[in-house]
Design a protein around this motif. Structure first.
Motif, PDB file in Angstrom:
ATOM      1  N   ALA A  64      33.454  31.848  41.600  1.00 51.73           N
ATOM      2  CA  ALA A  64      33.917  31.647  40.212  1.00 51.73           C
ATOM      3  C   ALA A  64      35.506  31.305  40.160  1.00 51.73           C
ATOM      4  O   ALA A  64      35.970  30.984  39.055  1.00 51.73           O
ATOM      5  CB  ALA A  64      33.859  33.092  39.531  1.00 51.73           C
ATOM      6  N   GLY A  65      35.975  31.063  41.084  1.00 46.81           N
ATOM      7  CA  GLY A  65      37.683  30.683  41.449  1.00 46.81           C
ATOM      8  C   GLY A  65      38.651  31.673  40.779  1.00 46.81           C
ATOM      9  O   GLY A  65      39.541  31.570  40.326  1.00 46.81           O
ATOM     10  N   VAL A  66      38.078  32.849  40.773  1.00 46.78           N
ATOM     11  CA  VAL A  66      39.054  34.171  40.311  1.00 46.78           C
ATOM     12  C   VAL A  66      39.607  34.429  41.612  1.00 46.78           C
ATOM     13  O   VAL A  66      39.106  34.650  42.781  1.00 46.78           O
ATOM     14  CB  VAL A  66      37.986  35.236  39.795  1.00 46.78           C
ATOM     15  N   ASP A  67      41.125  34.929  41.422  1.00 46.04           N
ATOM     16  CA  ASP A  67      41.694  35.414  42.472  1.00 46.04           C
ATOM     17  C   ASP A  67      41.478  36.723  42.896  1.00 46.04           C
ATOM     18  O   ASP A  67      41.558  37.601  42.001  1.00 46.04           O
ATOM     19  CB  ASP A  67      43.353  35.356  41.885  1.00 46.04           C
ATOM     20  N   PRO A  68      41.005  36.857  44.219  1.00 44.96           N
ATOM     21  CA  PRO A  68      40.583  38.428  44.320  1.00 44.96           C
ATOM     22  C   PRO A  68      41.649  39.183  44.425  1.00 44.96           C
ATOM     23  O   PRO A  68      41.493  40.563  44.477  1.00 44.96           O
ATOM     24  CB  PRO A  68      39.914  38.090  45.822  1.00 44.96           C
ATOM     25  N   ASP A  69      43.051  38.852  44.540  1.00 51.65           N
ATOM     26  CA  ASP A  69      44.041  39.864  44.391  1.00 51.65           C
ATOM     27  C   ASP A  69      44.409  40.194  43.080  1.00 51.65           C
ATOM     28  O   ASP A  69      45.325  41.060  42.997  1.00 51.65           O
ATOM     29  CB  ASP A  69      45.266  39.302  45.416  1.00 51.65           C
ATOM     30  N   ASP A  70      43.966  39.688  42.141  1.00 53.81           N
ATOM     31  CA  ASP A  70      44.227  40.051  40.693  1.00 53.81           C
ATOM     32  C   ASP A  70      43.488  40.744  40.118  1.00 53.81           C
ATOM     33  O   ASP A  70      42.028  40.506  39.492  1.00 53.81           O
ATOM     34  CB  ASP A  70      44.378  38.498  40.132  1.00 53.81           C
ATOM     35  N   ALA A  71      43.666  42.095  40.085  1.00 51.89           N
ATOM     36  CA  ALA A  71      42.683  43.283  39.705  1.00 51.89           C
ATOM     37  C   ALA A  71      42.125  42.940  38.296  1.00 51.89           C
ATOM     38  O   ALA A  71      41.181  43.078  38.074  1.00 51.89           O
ATOM     39  CB  ALA A  71      43.215  44.400  39.965  1.00 51.89           C
ATOM     40  N   LEU A  72      43.214  42.587  37.406  1.00 51.73           N
ATOM     41  CA  LEU A  72      42.803  42.457  36.045  1.00 51.73           C
ATOM     42  C   LEU A  72      41.654  41.037  35.837  1.00 51.73           C
ATOM     43  O   LEU A  72      40.746  41.442  35.016  1.00 51.73           O
ATOM     44  CB  LEU A  72      44.148  42.174  35.189  1.00 51.73           C
ATOM     45  N   ALA A  73      42.039  40.104  36.656  1.00 53.11           N
ATOM     46  CA  ALA A  73      41.018  39.091  36.525  1.00 53.11           C
ATOM     47  C   ALA A  73      39.954  39.503  37.106  1.00 53.11           C
ATOM     48  O   ALA A  73      38.780  38.811  36.684  1.00 53.11           O
ATOM     49  CB  ALA A  73      41.649  37.681  37.115  1.00 53.11           C
ATOM     50  N   VAL A  74      39.793  40.167  38.320  1.00 49.94           N
ATOM     51  CA  VAL A  74      38.426  40.569  38.813  1.00 49.94           C
ATOM     52  C   VAL A  74      37.546  41.485  37.919  1.00 49.94           C
ATOM     53  O   VAL A  74      36.491  41.158  37.347  1.00 49.94           O
ATOM     54  CB  VAL A  74      38.683  41.197  40.064  1.00 49.94           C
ATOM     55  N   THR A  75      38.391  42.138  37.274  1.00 49.21           N
ATOM     56  CA  THR A  75      37.865  43.265  36.281  1.00 49.21           C
ATOM     57  C   THR A  75      37.070  42.417  35.094  1.00 49.21           C
ATOM     58  O   THR A  75      35.999  42.715  34.528  1.00 49.21           O
ATOM     59  CB  THR A  75      38.776  44.192  35.352  1.00 49.21           C
ATOM     60  N   ALA A  76      38.078  41.502  34.524  1.00 44.71           N
ATOM     61  CA  ALA A  76      37.637  40.701  33.407  1.00 44.71           C
ATOM     62  C   ALA A  76      36.485  39.826  33.740  1.00 44.71           C
ATOM     63  O   ALA A  76      35.373  39.695  32.814  1.00 44.71           O
ATOM     64  CB  ALA A  76      38.759  39.633  32.939  1.00 44.71           C
ATOM     65  N   PHE A  77      36.222  39.410  35.005  1.00 46.48           N
ATOM     66  CA  PHE A  77      35.256  38.675  35.395  1.00 46.48           C
ATOM     67  C   PHE A  77      33.881  39.571  35.554  1.00 46.48           C
ATOM     68  O   PHE A  77      32.793  39.127  34.840  1.00 46.48           O
ATOM     69  CB  PHE A  77      35.425  37.943  36.916  1.00 46.48           C
ATOM     70  N   ILE A  78      34.035  40.500  36.033  1.00 45.69           N
ATOM     71  CA  ILE A  78      32.669  41.249  36.277  1.00 45.69           C
ATOM     72  C   ILE A  78      32.215  42.131  34.963  1.00 45.69           C
ATOM     73  O   ILE A  78      31.184  42.432  34.744  1.00 45.69           O
ATOM     74  CB  ILE A  78      32.899  42.771  37.333  1.00 45.69           C
ATOM     75  N   GLU A  79      33.213  42.200  34.080  1.00 51.78           N
ATOM     76  CA  GLU A  79      32.832  42.759  32.681  1.00 51.78           C
ATOM     77  C   GLU A  79      32.673  41.588  31.579  1.00 51.78           C
ATOM     78  O   GLU A  79      32.131  42.034  30.539  1.00 51.78           O
ATOM     79  CB  GLU A  79      33.955  43.532  32.208  1.00 51.78           C
ATOM     80  N   GLY A  80      32.731  40.531  31.935  1.00 52.79           N
ATOM     81  CA  GLY A  80      32.553  39.282  31.080  1.00 52.79           C
ATOM     82  C   GLY A  80      31.255  38.791  30.986  1.00 52.79           C
ATOM     83  O   GLY A  80      30.247  39.092  31.572  1.00 52.79           O
ATOM     84  N   GLU A  81      31.042  37.625  30.500  1.00 53.93           N
ATOM     85  CA  GLU A  81      29.615  37.009  30.266  1.00 53.93           C
ATOM     86  C   GLU A  81      29.020  36.560  31.659  1.00 53.93           C
ATOM     87  O   GLU A  81      27.680  36.185  31.731  1.00 53.93           O
ATOM     88  CB  GLU A  81      29.925  35.961  29.323  1.00 53.93           C
ATOM     89  N   ARG A  82      30.108  36.082  32.459  1.00 52.93           N
ATOM     90  CA  ARG A  82      29.487  35.667  33.908  1.00 52.93           C
ATOM     91  C   ARG A  82      29.362  36.692  34.769  1.00 52.93           C
ATOM     92  O   ARG A  82      29.285  36.598  36.030  1.00 52.93           O
ATOM     93  CB  ARG A  82      30.529  34.510  34.247  1.00 52.93           C
ATOM     94  N   SER A  83      29.079  37.900  34.462  1.00 52.31           N
ATOM     95  CA  SER A  83      29.075  39.033  35.277  1.00 52.31           C
ATOM     96  C   SER A  83      27.964  39.184  36.320  1.00 52.31           C
ATOM     97  O   SER A  83      26.841  38.808  35.675  1.00 52.31           O
ATOM     98  CB  SER A  83      28.998  40.354  34.422  1.00 52.31           C
ATOM     99  N   PRO A  84      28.077  39.102  37.614  1.00 54.16           N
ATOM    100  CA  PRO A  84      27.261  38.681  38.511  1.00 54.16           C
ATOM    101  C   PRO A  84      26.307  39.805  38.572  1.00 54.16           C
ATOM    102  O   PRO A  84      26.811  40.852  38.487  1.00 54.16           O
ATOM    103  CB  PRO A  84      27.993  38.411  39.723  1.00 54.16           C
ATOM    104  N   TRP A  85      25.006  39.564  38.892  1.00 49.80           N
ATOM    105  CA  TRP A  85      23.992  40.491  39.001  1.00 49.80           C
ATOM    106  C   TRP A  85      23.659  40.566  40.558  1.00 49.80           C
ATOM    107  O   TRP A  85      23.044  39.620  41.150  1.00 49.80           O
ATOM    108  CB  TRP A  85      22.799  40.300  38.206  1.00 49.80           C
TER     109      TRP A  85
END
Ligand code: DC
Length: 244
Positions: A64-85
């Protein structure tokens, strides 16, 4: 003599096998995966590789192009619409791992994922998300299950029937990883050992659910044991528990 009620009860009792939950934790390369699969196969249990779930989530973060070292961005990704299953197949003879229906068994072993997985798995929301999924798999496993990871005996399933903490000398662990050609590189033994130690240090010092021997866990140092000796030992323990 038993009437119809008694005999149906006998039949019901005889088909309900005792359910066994075995937690196997330990650092990278300690032999958790192969040992856990062999124990599950020998005991007729399901098998869950929780490390593969953290790797799958990390793969999705990178895709998804999210920075793995950015905890806030990772959290937003897994809690957002594109949350992976994440879906894990729990047959020990053919474990599978999918993200949104895509088979990711191969890419989750790439060096990119291996380098990023410790950072992603240190994010508390990632752990809460995956621990919930892991407990669902255990709950739905009728026959019982062998679950491998870093925090299974300590956090995910503290009431497991058997808790094992597998260890081995870091050089031996690196040799095993190199022989398995895991972690996505053909690096030298020294580089593999150094990467393992770096990952262990990150996994053992993170704030949430660090890699640690759980209370009540049996520590098995596999440095000088053969694979069969380790598996036999755990199967013996499991059989003793089933007898009690
Ligand atoms: O078992 P493995 O090497 O495939 O695990 C990959 C990473 O996932 C590991 O470096 C730490 C993380 N992990 C975790 O934090 N908790 C678990 N229960 C399993 C793995």
């Amino acid at each position: 003599m038993c009437g119809p009620e008694g005999s149906s009860q006998r039949v019901r009792l005889s088909i309900v096998a005792p359910r066994l939950v075995i937690a196997i934790d330990g650092p990278a390369g300690s032999g958790k995966s192969s040992v856990s699969r062999a124990v599950a196969t020998r005991m007729g249990l399901n098998y869950l590789d929780t490390g593969a779930m953290y790797r799958a989530l990390t793969w999705a973060v990178l895709q998804a192009g999210v920075d793995p070292d950015d905890a806030l961005a990772v959290t937003a990704f897994i809690e957002g619409e594109r949350s992976p299953w994440i879906t894990s197949g729990t047959d020990p003879s053919r474990p599978t791992i999918e993200v949104d229906g895509v088979d990711v068994a191969e890419p989750i072993r790439s060096s990119d994922v291996t380098s990023a997985v410790s950072a992603v798995s240190a994010v508390p929301e990632v752990r809460a998300h995956l621990v919930g999924r892991q407990r669902e798999y255990v709950r739905d496993s009728g026959v019982g299950i062998v679950v491998e990871g870093r925090d299974i005996g300590s956090v995910v399933l503290p009431n497991s029937d058997i808790k094992i903490f597998l260890t081995a000398d870091s050089q031996v662990r690196a040799q095993r990883r190199a022989a398995e050609k895991l972690d996505g590189h053909d690096a030298s033994l020294e580089a593999t050992q150094s990467a393992l130690l770096t990952r262990d240090a990150k996994d053992s010092t993170r704030a949430v659910s660090p890699l640690a021997r759980a209370d009540g866990a049996i520590e098995l140092d596999t440095t000088h044991l053969t694979f069969d000796e380790v598996v036999d030992h755990i199967v013996d323990l499991a059989r003793q528990v089933l007898k009690t």
